[in-house]
Write a protein that holds these residues in place. Sequence first.
Motif, mmCIF file in Angstrom:
data_model
loop_
_atom_site.group_PDB
_atom_site.id
_atom_site.type_symbol
_atom_site.label_atom_id
_atom_site.label_comp_id
_atom_site.label_asym_id
_atom_site.label_seq_id
_atom_site.Cartn_x
_atom_site.Cartn_y
_atom_site.Cartn_z
ATOM 1 N N ARG A 15 0.686 -1.288 -0.057
ATOM 2 C CA ARG A 15 -0.033 0.133 0.070
ATOM 3 C C ARG A 15 0.786 1.314 -0.136
ATOM 4 N NH1 ARG A 15 -5.481 -0.050 2.282
ATOM 5 N NH2 ARG A 15 -6.352 -2.206 1.989
ATOM 6 N N GLY A 16 2.402 1.170 -0.107
ATOM 7 C CA GLY A 16 2.995 2.200 0.032
ATOM 8 C C GLY A 16 3.058 3.003 1.528
ATOM 9 N N GLU A 17 2.905 2.163 2.414
ATOM 10 C CA GLU A 17 2.751 2.723 3.772
ATOM 11 C C GLU A 17 3.952 2.644 4.360
ATOM 12 O OE1 GLU A 17 -0.694 1.690 5.797
ATOM 13 O OE2 GLU A 17 -2.039 2.121 3.844
ATOM 14 N N ARG A 18 4.238 3.372 5.493
ATOM 15 C CA ARG A 18 5.507 3.412 6.239
ATOM 16 C C ARG A 18 5.303 2.437 7.464
ATOM 17 N NH1 ARG A 18 9.169 8.368 8.624
ATOM 18 N NH2 ARG A 18 10.884 6.915 9.498
ATOM 19 N N PHE A 19 6.063 1.241 7.784
ATOM 20 C CA PHE A 19 5.769 0.444 8.834
ATOM 21 C C PHE A 19 5.666 1.061 10.220
ATOM 22 C CE2 PHE A 19 7.078 -2.936 12.085
ATOM 23 C CZ PHE A 19 6.230 -3.540 12.165
ATOM 24 N N ALA A 20 4.725 0.733 10.735
ATOM 25 C CA ALA A 20 4.083 1.211 12.197
ATOM 26 C C ALA A 20 3.410 0.292 12.853
ATOM 27 C CB ALA A 20 3.354 2.740 11.936
ATOM 28 N N THR A 21 2.843 0.874 14.214
ATOM 29 C CA THR A 21 2.170 -0.132 15.022
ATOM 30 C C THR A 21 0.938 -0.717 14.126
ATOM 31 O OG1 THR A 21 2.764 0.975 17.098
ATOM 32 C CG2 THR A 21 0.860 -0.267 16.975
ATOM 33 N N VAL A 22 0.697 -1.985 14.242
ATOM 34 C CA VAL A 22 -0.526 -2.576 13.622
ATOM 35 C C VAL A 22 -0.999 -3.395 14.673
ATOM 36 C CG1 VAL A 22 -1.015 -4.180 11.729
ATOM 37 C CG2 VAL A 22 0.980 -2.785 11.508
ATOM 38 N N ASP A 23 -2.529 -2.942 14.918
ATOM 39 C CA ASP A 23 -3.218 -3.657 15.778
ATOM 40 C C ASP A 23 -4.304 -4.187 14.940
ATOM 41 O OD1 ASP A 23 -4.674 -1.463 15.181
ATOM 42 O OD2 ASP A 23 -4.716 -0.511 17.076
ATOM 43 N N THR A 24 -5.431 -4.880 15.454
ATOM 44 C CA THR A 24 -6.461 -5.647 14.988
ATOM 45 C C THR A 24 -6.988 -4.585 13.954
ATOM 46 O OG1 THR A 24 -6.668 -7.212 16.651
ATOM 47 C CG2 THR A 24 -8.336 -7.001 15.158
ATOM 48 N N PRO A 25 -7.600 -3.545 14.309
ATOM 49 C CA PRO A 25 -8.241 -2.719 13.345
ATOM 50 C C PRO A 25 -7.478 -2.235 12.137
ATOM 51 C CG PRO A 25 -8.824 -1.939 15.392
ATOM 52 C CD PRO A 25 -7.565 -2.940 15.700
ATOM 53 N N THR A 26 -6.100 -2.213 12.498
ATOM 54 C CA THR A 26 -5.409 -1.937 11.271
ATOM 55 C C THR A 26 -5.050 -3.073 10.398
ATOM 56 O OG1 THR A 26 -3.914 -0.268 12.668
ATOM 57 C CG2 THR A 26 -2.819 -0.907 10.805
ATOM 58 N N TRP A 27 -5.051 -4.332 11.196
ATOM 59 C CA TRP A 27 -4.786 -5.310 10.209
ATOM 60 C C TRP A 27 -6.075 -5.656 9.280
ATOM 61 C CZ3 TRP A 27 -0.693 -8.351 9.369
ATOM 62 C CH2 TRP A 27 0.306 -8.458 10.444
ATOM 63 N N GLN A 28 -7.156 -5.338 9.792
ATOM 64 C CA GLN A 28 -8.452 -5.312 8.894
ATOM 65 C C GLN A 28 -8.418 -4.351 7.970
ATOM 66 O OE1 GLN A 28 -11.118 -4.707 12.474
ATOM 67 N NE2 GLN A 28 -11.923 -6.946 12.255
#
Length: 353
Positions: free
Chosen positions: A336-349
């Motif tokens: 998605r061209g995004e920079r790695f950051a915190t990934v929680d459940t809503p972000t995974w979704q």
Amino acid sequence: MSREIEMAVSRRALLRGGFTVTAMGVLGTSTAPLAFGEVGARAVDRPRIHTCSEWGARPPNGTITVENHKPTYIVVHHTAGGNSSDTSLAHAYQISRGIQNFHMDGRGWIDSGQQLTNSRGGHITEGRHRSVEILDGGTRHVQGANVGNHNSEVIGIENEGLYSTVDVPVALWNSLVQLVAYIAQSYGISPDMIRGHRDFNATECPGQVLYERLPELIAAVRAALGTSPASPAAPLRSWPLLKPGEQSDKVLAAQHLLRARGVAVKADGVFGDATFAAVARLAAENGVAYEPCYASRSADESGFVGVTTWPLLVRTVRAGDTGEAAQAARVLMSARGERFATVDTPTWQRLLA
């Protein structure tokens, strides 16, 4: 004002499925309000539903459970069987008998699992005994066996055929709209609560094509009822379905997440036999209900990655984390061209949507 003009806002959706609206209105002409708390409701006619006694059902071999409450969801299925060109009522009866025999003899259930069945010819039959009687009452519902871990809250409609790559026949679509509208009216269920089987279990049911038409079905039911959109319920369609043969970043992410749980599976982005077996083991070990496109002897879906298995795989990862779960997040964010950051459940979704 004619019914054609009155319903013009939803006519495009209706016509796509071949749903015919006449000046008298296929679904009835009265304007009695419904129990939705929505504006502009009109009553719809009860469709012709052929009862168990009419199609020659066997008696159930146990007590039919009647829930002392209304269902929450109307769930759409497909039988995953053949797309027959026989649209006769006799064929619809034959399909109903075949499903019941398979469920009772093959599955060991007390009766047909679904409450209602819709044939490719548009003939509606009762599935589990007492379903029509209780539906008409509008206050309780017969418990079926068609959505694992959710049977106390759903009423299921089995649609004859396999709709993974082909569309439903016009006759089936028309009868489905009419039937769902009647169920929604009888129970006071908002059309927003129409769901597909895969929204509850990791299965392809009701087939990708029919599943993608569910928003259209919701719109068509609203047009039939004359209701305006209410505030939608929180969607269940929050996790993608992955199955054998797929090649994608989502498959690669799932493989990394499996490896994070100690599963020795190759992370190559290809959903092969080893990935299928690993997911099936994970589901079984965690007591995940497996409900296939169950009305026929369909292919094994126990290793599909879907709504019940993604929550077992995802975990919170943070910037600077290493390991397989972090790698899964990086795969999806990079795509998605995004920079790695915190990934929680809503972000995974969000990343998997």
